[in-house]
Design a protein around this motif. Structure first.
Motif, short mmCIF file in Angstrom:
data_model
loop_
_atom_site.label_atom_id
_atom_site.label_comp_id
_atom_site.label_asym_id
_atom_site.label_seq_id
_atom_site.Cartn_x
_atom_site.Cartn_y
_atom_site.Cartn_z
N PRO A 289 0.87 -1.19 0.11
CA PRO A 289 0.06 0.02 0.11
C PRO A 289 0.64 1.23 0.07
CG PRO A 289 -0.89 -1.68 1.46
CD PRO A 289 0.38 -2.06 1.32
N SER A 290 2.01 1.36 0.51
CA SER A 290 2.95 2.39 0.72
C SER A 290 3.24 2.69 -0.86
CB SER A 290 4.00 2.22 1.54
OG SER A 290 4.85 1.26 1.14
N PHE A 291 3.20 1.62 -1.72
CA PHE A 291 3.86 1.85 -3.09
C PHE A 291 2.66 2.65 -3.77
CE2 PHE A 291 4.60 0.14 -7.32
CZ PHE A 291 5.90 0.67 -7.45
N MET A 292 1.45 2.73 -3.39
CA MET A 292 0.51 3.36 -4.19
C MET A 292 0.50 4.66 -3.73
SD MET A 292 -1.59 0.66 -5.51
CE MET A 292 -3.35 1.24 -5.58
N ILE A 293 1.30 5.52 -3.13
CA ILE A 293 1.28 6.59 -3.04
C ILE A 293 1.72 7.43 -4.48
CG2 ILE A 293 2.61 8.80 -1.94
CD1 ILE A 293 3.08 6.61 0.41
N GLU A 294 0.97 8.24 -4.70
CA GLU A 294 1.00 8.91 -6.05
C GLU A 294 2.36 9.88 -6.00
OE1 GLU A 294 -0.66 9.05 -9.01
OE2 GLU A 294 -1.83 7.42 -8.19
N ALA A 295 2.98 9.70 -7.26
CA ALA A 295 4.19 10.43 -7.38
C ALA A 295 3.87 11.77 -7.87
CB ALA A 295 5.24 9.59 -8.48
N PRO A 296 4.78 12.62 -7.44
CA PRO A 296 4.81 14.03 -8.01
C PRO A 296 4.87 14.24 -9.34
CG PRO A 296 6.69 13.76 -7.00
CD PRO A 296 5.98 12.49 -6.61
N ALA B 4 2.60 -9.02 -18.87
CA ALA B 4 1.38 -8.91 -18.02
C ALA B 4 1.04 -7.56 -17.88
CB ALA B 4 1.50 -9.54 -16.62
N TYR B 5 1.87 -6.53 -17.52
CA TYR B 5 1.62 -5.06 -17.55
C TYR B 5 0.94 -4.84 -18.81
CZ TYR B 5 4.83 -4.94 -13.48
OH TYR B 5 5.40 -5.00 -12.13
N ARG B 6 1.50 -5.10 -20.01
CA ARG B 6 1.05 -4.64 -21.13
C ARG B 6 -0.27 -4.97 -21.48
NH1 ARG B 6 5.55 -5.42 -25.20
NH2 ARG B 6 5.08 -7.41 -24.50
N MET B 7 -0.59 -6.22 -21.25
CA MET B 7 -1.86 -6.62 -21.42
C MET B 7 -2.99 -5.96 -20.84
SD MET B 7 -1.76 -10.86 -22.24
CE MET B 7 -0.86 -11.32 -20.60
N VAL B 8 -2.79 -5.94 -19.60
CA VAL B 8 -3.74 -5.13 -18.64
C VAL B 8 -3.75 -3.67 -19.06
CG1 VAL B 8 -4.41 -4.48 -16.44
CG2 VAL B 8 -3.57 -6.99 -16.79
N LYS C 226 -6.29 -4.44 -11.29
CA LYS C 226 -5.80 -3.19 -10.84
C LYS C 226 -4.29 -3.11 -10.48
CE LYS C 226 -10.70 -2.35 -9.23
NZ LYS C 226 -11.38 -2.19 -7.97
N THR C 227 -3.98 -4.09 -10.04
CA THR C 227 -2.54 -4.00 -9.40
C THR C 227 -1.60 -3.87 -10.78
OG1 THR C 227 -2.99 -5.28 -7.45
CG2 THR C 227 -0.70 -5.01 -8.20
N GLN C 228 -1.93 -4.63 -11.65
CA GLN C 228 -1.03 -4.55 -12.97
C GLN C 228 -1.17 -3.23 -13.66
OE1 GLN C 228 1.02 -7.40 -13.89
NE2 GLN C 228 0.55 -7.86 -11.86
N LEU C 229 -2.43 -2.79 -13.68
CA LEU C 229 -2.62 -1.42 -14.49
C LEU C 229 -1.79 -0.21 -13.66
CD1 LEU C 229 -3.88 0.40 -16.59
CD2 LEU C 229 -5.76 0.83 -14.75
N PHE C 230 -1.93 -0.29 -12.32
CA PHE C 230 -1.07 0.54 -11.37
C PHE C 230 0.56 0.51 -11.84
CE2 PHE C 230 1.50 1.55 -7.76
CZ PHE C 230 1.35 3.10 -7.78
N ARG C 231 0.95 -0.88 -11.73
CA ARG C 231 2.20 -1.07 -11.93
C ARG C 231 2.79 -0.56 -13.28
NH1 ARG C 231 3.47 -6.37 -8.35
NH2 ARG C 231 3.29 -5.44 -6.35
N ALA C 232 2.10 -0.93 -14.31
CA ALA C 232 2.18 -0.49 -15.66
C ALA C 232 2.22 1.02 -15.68
CB ALA C 232 0.99 -1.03 -16.76
#
Length: 188
Positions: A103-110, A130-134, A160-166
């Motif tokens: 969850p701490s990784f989900m903090i929006e970057a500036p 996996a990231y590219r497909m999602v 949702k996780t894959q989209l965020f990471r992508a």
């Protein structure tokens, strides 16, 4: 190229349903570049993407009778291209989906200053499959997370996780690309 069918897409569709080779050629020529672009957004290797697009056209022409006229013919055909690419990825590669996200990784970057001199396809090609497909299904095709989960046989949380990471990976790749371009410009 002469207009074989006037401006009526219905005429083209009726000829496609009759397996008219001239209509098939016209439809192919109208759409091959767009569909190859779609294929490349899922499969980074050009030759494999081309194979998927050719197979998709064969399926389109073979199953044109199943197009009920609900919606756009190109949209229906594009979905066949996407599905052919997804089937290729599933059958030729092992794709791992990571369920957990810190969850701490989900903090929006500036937000950084955005320049618009970049190649989006180069960035997409660097994403893990996996990231590219999602990402493609969500952003380019407009699928919901539930539709992605159903299509890829994953949970909506994984989608949702894959989209965020992508998105995060694309941001990092973009910044690296901009830094490299800036350094090259300074050296000139």
């Amino acid at each position: 190229m002469k207009l074989l069918f006037g401006n009526k897409k219905e005429d083209l569709l009726s000829r496609l349903k009759k397996q008219d080779p001239a209509a098939q050629k016209a439809f192919y020529e109208q759409n091959v570049k767009k569909f190859l672009s779609v294929g490349k957004s899922y499969i980074s290797d050009l030759y494999q993407a081309e194979d998927c697009v050719i197979k998709a056209f064969c399926k389109i022409f073979k199953h044109i009778e199943s197009f009920r006229g609900e919606g756009n013919l190109e949209g229906w055909a594009r979905r066949i291209v996407v599905n052919e690419c997804l089937n290729f990825i599933k059958s030729h590669k092992t794709v791992f989906y990571i369920d957990d996200i810190n969850p701490s990784f989900m903090i929006e970057a500036p937000e950084e200053e955005v320049a618009f001199d970049f190649n989006a396809q180069d960035l997409l090609d660097q994403l893990p499959d996996a990231y590219r497909m999602v990402f493609n299904l969500y952003v380019l095709e407009g699928y919901s997370h539930q539709e992605i989960a159903d299509t890829l046989k994953i949970s909506t949380a994984v989608s949702k996780t894959q989209l965020f990471r992508a998105k995060e990976k694309l941001r990092v790749l973009y910044l690296q690309q901009q830094k490299t371009m800036k350094n090259e410009h300074i050296q000139r």
